[in-house]
Write an enzyme that holds these catalytic residues in place. Structure first.
Site, mmCIF file in Angstrom:
data_model
loop_
_atom_site.group_PDB
_atom_site.id
_atom_site.type_symbol
_atom_site.label_atom_id
_atom_site.label_comp_id
_atom_site.label_asym_id
_atom_site.label_seq_id
_atom_site.Cartn_x
_atom_site.Cartn_y
_atom_site.Cartn_z
ATOM 1 N N ASP A 222 -14.368 8.071 7.467
ATOM 2 C CA ASP A 222 -14.574 7.895 8.910
ATOM 3 C C ASP A 222 -15.472 8.956 9.546
ATOM 4 O O ASP A 222 -16.281 8.624 10.419
ATOM 5 C CB ASP A 222 -13.224 7.848 9.647
ATOM 6 C CG ASP A 222 -12.516 6.513 9.485
ATOM 7 O OD1 ASP A 222 -13.156 5.544 9.046
ATOM 8 O OD2 ASP A 222 -11.315 6.434 9.796
ATOM 9 N N ASP B 39 -7.372 -4.125 0.234
ATOM 10 C CA ASP B 39 -8.246 -3.342 -0.637
ATOM 11 C C ASP B 39 -9.563 -3.190 0.106
ATOM 12 O O ASP B 39 -10.140 -4.165 0.580
ATOM 13 C CB ASP B 39 -8.451 -3.994 -2.001
ATOM 14 C CG ASP B 39 -8.927 -2.949 -3.005
ATOM 15 O OD1 ASP B 39 -8.086 -2.117 -3.424
ATOM 16 O OD2 ASP B 39 -10.128 -2.922 -3.328
ATOM 17 N N SER B 40 -10.012 -1.958 0.207
ATOM 18 C CA SER B 40 -11.139 -1.713 1.097
ATOM 19 C C SER B 40 -12.002 -0.589 0.554
ATOM 20 O O SER B 40 -11.626 0.113 -0.381
ATOM 21 C CB SER B 40 -10.619 -1.380 2.495
ATOM 22 O OG SER B 40 -9.544 -0.467 2.429
ATOM 23 N N LYS C 14 -11.432 1.994 17.086
ATOM 24 C CA LYS C 14 -11.603 1.635 15.667
ATOM 25 C C LYS C 14 -10.809 0.371 15.361
ATOM 26 O O LYS C 14 -11.292 -0.525 14.651
ATOM 27 C CB LYS C 14 -11.136 2.784 14.748
ATOM 28 C CG LYS C 14 -11.272 2.422 13.270
ATOM 29 C CD LYS C 14 -10.806 3.486 12.294
ATOM 30 C CE LYS C 14 -10.905 2.968 10.858
ATOM 31 N NZ LYS C 14 -10.292 3.824 9.848
ATOM 32 N N PHE D 41 -9.365 8.396 8.779
ATOM 33 C CA PHE D 41 -9.175 8.939 7.424
ATOM 34 C C PHE D 41 -10.404 8.611 6.586
ATOM 35 O O PHE D 41 -11.363 7.981 7.060
ATOM 36 C CB PHE D 41 -7.899 8.366 6.783
ATOM 37 C CG PHE D 41 -7.994 6.904 6.387
ATOM 38 C CD1 PHE D 41 -7.884 5.905 7.333
ATOM 39 C CD2 PHE D 41 -8.198 6.538 5.057
ATOM 40 C CE1 PHE D 41 -7.973 4.563 6.981
ATOM 41 C CE2 PHE D 41 -8.280 5.193 4.687
ATOM 42 C CZ PHE D 41 -8.174 4.206 5.650
ATOM 43 N N GLY D 42 -10.369 9.038 5.328
ATOM 44 C CA GLY D 42 -11.417 8.660 4.384
ATOM 45 C C GLY D 42 -12.814 9.022 4.876
ATOM 46 O O GLY D 42 -13.067 10.147 5.335
ATOM 47 N N THR E 255 0.838 -1.205 0.000
ATOM 48 C CA THR E 255 0.000 0.000 0.000
ATOM 49 C C THR E 255 0.869 1.249 0.000
ATOM 50 O O THR E 255 2.001 1.229 0.490
ATOM 51 C CB THR E 255 -0.938 0.029 1.235
ATOM 52 O OG1 THR E 255 -1.808 1.158 1.143
ATOM 53 C CG2 THR E 255 -0.167 0.131 2.544
HETATM 54 P P1 ITT Z 1 -3.619 1.510 -1.688
HETATM 55 O O1 ITT Z 1 -4.344 0.986 -2.907
HETATM 56 O O2 ITT Z 1 -2.248 2.036 -1.980
HETATM 57 O O3 ITT Z 1 -3.630 0.501 -0.560
HETATM 58 P P2 ITT Z 1 -5.906 3.319 -1.466
HETATM 59 O O4 ITT Z 1 -6.272 4.367 -0.459
HETATM 60 O O5 ITT Z 1 -5.981 3.684 -2.920
HETATM 61 O O6 ITT Z 1 -4.421 2.791 -1.105
HETATM 62 P P3 ITT Z 1 -8.051 1.403 -1.821
HETATM 63 O O7 ITT Z 1 -7.951 1.350 -3.301
HETATM 64 O O8 ITT Z 1 -8.246 0.120 -1.049
HETATM 65 O O9 ITT Z 1 -6.746 2.041 -1.165
HETATM 66 O O10 ITT Z 1 -9.227 2.419 -1.440
HETATM 67 C C1 ITT Z 1 -9.601 2.545 -0.112
HETATM 68 C C2 ITT Z 1 -10.571 3.712 0.035
HETATM 69 O O11 ITT Z 1 -11.709 3.259 0.779
HETATM 70 C C3 ITT Z 1 -9.936 4.796 0.876
HETATM 71 O O12 ITT Z 1 -9.272 5.747 0.073
HETATM 72 C C4 ITT Z 1 -11.132 5.365 1.616
HETATM 73 O O13 ITT Z 1 -11.818 6.260 0.757
HETATM 74 C C5 ITT Z 1 -12.010 4.143 1.828
HETATM 75 N N1 ITT Z 1 -11.680 3.473 3.101
HETATM 76 C C6 ITT Z 1 -11.116 2.234 3.247
HETATM 77 N N2 ITT Z 1 -10.916 1.953 4.550
HETATM 78 C C7 ITT Z 1 -11.362 3.017 5.226
HETATM 79 C C8 ITT Z 1 -11.403 3.338 6.602
HETATM 80 O O14 ITT Z 1 -10.915 2.525 7.529
HETATM 81 N N3 ITT Z 1 -11.939 4.504 6.951
HETATM 82 C C9 ITT Z 1 -12.423 5.360 6.035
HETATM 83 N N4 ITT Z 1 -12.388 5.165 4.717
HETATM 84 C C10 ITT Z 1 -11.851 3.990 4.318
#
Ligand code: ITT
Length: 197
Positions: A156, A72-73, A176, A153-154, A11
């Site tokens: 949350d 991936d999330s 969390k 982040f994101g 990541t």
């Molecule tokens: P990598 O692919 O480099 O791991 P990324 O941020 O692009 O980083 P993803 O493609 O898995 O990763 O997208 C994950 C998105 O999902 C992330 O940018 C957030 O918008 C959301 N997300 C995932 N987990 C989260 C969390 O714990 N809290 C809040 N938002 C989350």
């Protein structure tokens, strides 16, 4: 004292790394690909979390030795037919721009009474370019109307996990890390690695 075994996270998301590092504690030395400039960018062309997690773990473990773990999330919102899903990180139009992603989510949820949502996380452990095992975790909750809290982040600040009244961004990070989608997937990873995979 013997050196800790190394776990490399596939990541570039520093928040994921920080959460996973905190949850792993002193079991492994946790690094992510930002420590290895030779690592390629992996295109996330899958249409499921698992497909993308596999692409990232296998792609990075082709160039780095040892255990590689990907995450991936994303967020699935019932009233939006599961969106943003695998496109969570670019929902607002710009990859990784959390403020824009949250603004779009708030806008799309205006006036909606159905507020159910969940975070999902797929993790893949790979070695030598091949998946060894995959894992997943989910946390159910709901989307609130306006952002609250500064942690995490994101999405949350807009997500309240079931059984709580605070958003992930208001809850202590340790909380969390006991109940998140990432925590649930990672607990299985740790179990697998500790059984001597
Ligand atoms: P990598 O692919 O480099 O791991 P990324 O941020 O692009 O980083 P993803 O493609 O898995 O990763 O997208 C994950 C998105 O999902 C992330 O940018 C957030 O918008 C959301 N997300 C995932 N987990 C989260 C969390 O714990 N809290 C809040 N938002 C989350």
């Amino acid at each position: 004292m013997p050196a800790l075994p190394r776990l490399i996270l596939a990541t570039r998301n520093a928040h994921k790394t920080a959460e996973i590092r905190a949850m792993i504690g002193n079991r492994f030395e946790v690094l992510d690909v930002t420590a290895f400039p030779e690592c390629p960018e992996i295109a996330e062309t899958g249409i499921t979390f698992l497909e993308n997690a596999r692409l990232k773990a296998e792609g990075i473990s082709r160039v780095l030795e040892g255990w590689v773990l990907s995450d991936d999330s994303g967020l699935e919102v019932d009233a939006l037919s599961g969106a943003p899903g695998v496109w969570s990180s670019s929902f607002g139009g710009e990859e990784g721009n959390h403020a824009r992603n949250n603004a779009r989510l708030q806008e799309e949820m205006t006036g909606k009474t159905e507020r159910g949502a969940r975070f999902r996380c797929s993790m893949v452990l790979a070695r030598g370019g091949r998946e060894v095992m995959h894992f997943s975790g989910t946390v159910e909750g709901r989307i609130i109307e306006g952002p609250r809290g500064l942690n995490g982040f994101g999405y949350d600040p807009l997500f309240i996990p079931d059984g709580h009244e605070a958003t992930f961004a208001e809850l202590d990070e340790n909380v969390k890390n006991t109940l998140s989608h990432r925590a649930r997937a990672l607990a299985q990873v740790i179990d697998f690695l500790e059984r001597g995979a």
